[in-house]
Write a protein that holds these residues in place. Structure first.
Motif, PDB file in Angstrom:
ATOM      1  N   GLU A  21       0.859  -1.187   0.000  1.00  0.00           N
ATOM      2  CA  GLU A  21       0.000   0.000   0.000  1.00  0.00           C
ATOM      3  C   GLU A  21       0.888   1.226   0.000  1.00  0.00           C
ATOM      4  N   ASP A  22       0.772   2.027  -1.062  1.00  0.00           N
ATOM      5  CA  ASP A  22       1.622   3.211  -1.251  1.00  0.00           C
ATOM      6  C   ASP A  22       3.103   2.853  -1.166  1.00  0.00           C
ATOM      7  N   GLY A  23       3.468   1.701  -1.706  1.00  0.00           N
ATOM      8  CA  GLY A  23       4.861   1.281  -1.776  1.00  0.00           C
ATOM      9  C   GLY A  23       5.405   0.594  -0.540  1.00  0.00           C
ATOM     10  N   ALA A  24       4.626   0.468   0.517  1.00  0.00           N
ATOM     11  CA  ALA A  24       5.083  -0.165   1.758  1.00  0.00           C
ATOM     12  C   ALA A  24       4.211  -1.379   2.060  1.00  0.00           C
ATOM     13  N   PRO A  25       4.782  -2.366   2.757  1.00  0.00           N
ATOM     14  CA  PRO A  25       3.960  -3.535   3.131  1.00  0.00           C
ATOM     15  C   PRO A  25       2.744  -3.107   3.951  1.00  0.00           C
ATOM     16  N   ILE A  26       1.667  -3.847   3.803  1.00  0.00           N
ATOM     17  CA  ILE A  26       0.434  -3.539   4.533  1.00  0.00           C
ATOM     18  C   ILE A  26       0.650  -3.843   6.012  1.00  0.00           C
ATOM     19  N   THR A  27       0.291  -2.899   6.844  1.00  0.00           N
ATOM     20  CA  THR A  27       0.413  -3.078   8.286  1.00  0.00           C
ATOM     21  C   THR A  27      -0.955  -2.901   8.927  1.00  0.00           C
ATOM     22  N   GLY A  28      -1.049  -3.270  10.188  1.00  0.00           N
ATOM     23  CA  GLY A  28      -2.295  -3.071  10.914  1.00  0.00           C
ATOM     24  C   GLY A  28      -2.873  -4.368  11.426  1.00  0.00           C
ATOM     25  N   THR A  29      -4.102  -4.279  11.864  1.00  0.00           N
ATOM     26  CA  THR A  29      -4.794  -5.417  12.456  1.00  0.00           C
ATOM     27  C   THR A  29      -5.291  -6.368  11.367  1.00  0.00           C
ATOM     28  N   PHE A  30      -5.793  -7.501  11.812  1.00  0.00           N
ATOM     29  CA  PHE A  30      -6.383  -8.479  10.891  1.00  0.00           C
ATOM     30  C   PHE A  30      -7.526  -7.842  10.101  1.00  0.00           C
ATOM     31  N   THR A  54      -1.058  -2.169  -4.595  1.00  0.00           N
ATOM     32  CA  THR A  54      -0.567  -2.843  -5.797  1.00  0.00           C
ATOM     33  C   THR A  54      -0.048  -4.233  -5.454  1.00  0.00           C
ATOM     34  N   PRO A  55      -0.157  -5.162  -6.393  1.00  0.00           N
ATOM     35  CA  PRO A  55       0.354  -6.514  -6.142  1.00  0.00           C
ATOM     36  C   PRO A  55       1.850  -6.583  -6.401  1.00  0.00           C
ATOM     37  N   VAL A  56       2.515  -7.464  -5.688  1.00  0.00           N
ATOM     38  CA  VAL A  56       3.940  -7.732  -5.910  1.00  0.00           C
ATOM     39  C   VAL A  56       4.138  -9.237  -5.931  1.00  0.00           C
ATOM     40  N   GLY A  57       5.175  -9.680  -6.609  1.00  0.00           N
ATOM     41  CA  GLY A  57       5.516 -11.104  -6.637  1.00  0.00           C
ATOM     42  C   GLY A  57       4.387 -11.970  -7.162  1.00  0.00           C
ATOM     43  N   PHE A  58       4.076 -13.013  -6.414  1.00  0.00           N
ATOM     44  CA  PHE A  58       3.037 -13.972  -6.781  1.00  0.00           C
ATOM     45  C   PHE A  58       1.670 -13.295  -6.897  1.00  0.00           C
ATOM     46  N   GLY A  59       1.453 -12.221  -6.161  1.00  0.00           N
ATOM     47  CA  GLY A  59       0.191 -11.494  -6.202  1.00  0.00           C
ATOM     48  C   GLY A  59      -0.126 -10.934  -7.571  1.00  0.00           C
TER      49      GLY A  59
END
Length: 91
Positions: A21-30, A54-59
């Motif tokens: 999300e906006d170039g950084a891994p998604i953080t936060g609660t479930f 955005t998707p990365v890798g296998f995504g």
């Protein structure tokens, strides 16, 4: 949409980073991960693609399959609605 959202969420829970999300891994609660996965699935399926998640890798491959379905399933319904069996045609 919900099925693909679940796929994104399950892969994320397994530790496979597939969305940023906006170039950084998604953080936060479930719950935040859940809604981000459903949101991304929706914008991918309906071909909006805002670009904030955005998707990365296998995504990328999973998102490609989902977007392909988003294009072909509605087209198949339109084609099917114009096709009628020979018995229904006016002679």
């Amino acid at each position: 949409m919900i099925g693909f959202g679940a796929i994104y969420l399950l892969l994320d829970l397994e530790g496979i980073q597939i969305l940023v999300e906006d170039g950084a891994p998604i953080t936060g609660t479930f719950i935040e991960h859940f809604f981000t996965s459903i949101y991304f699935s929706g914008v991918t399926l309906f071909s909006l693609g805002y670009g904030d998640v955005t998707p990365v890798g296998f995504g990328r491959g999973v998102a490609l399959i989902e977007s392909w379905l988003g294009y072909t399933v509605p087209a198949a319904f339109v084609v099917k609605s114009f096709m009628r069996p020979k018995d229904d045609r006016i002679s």
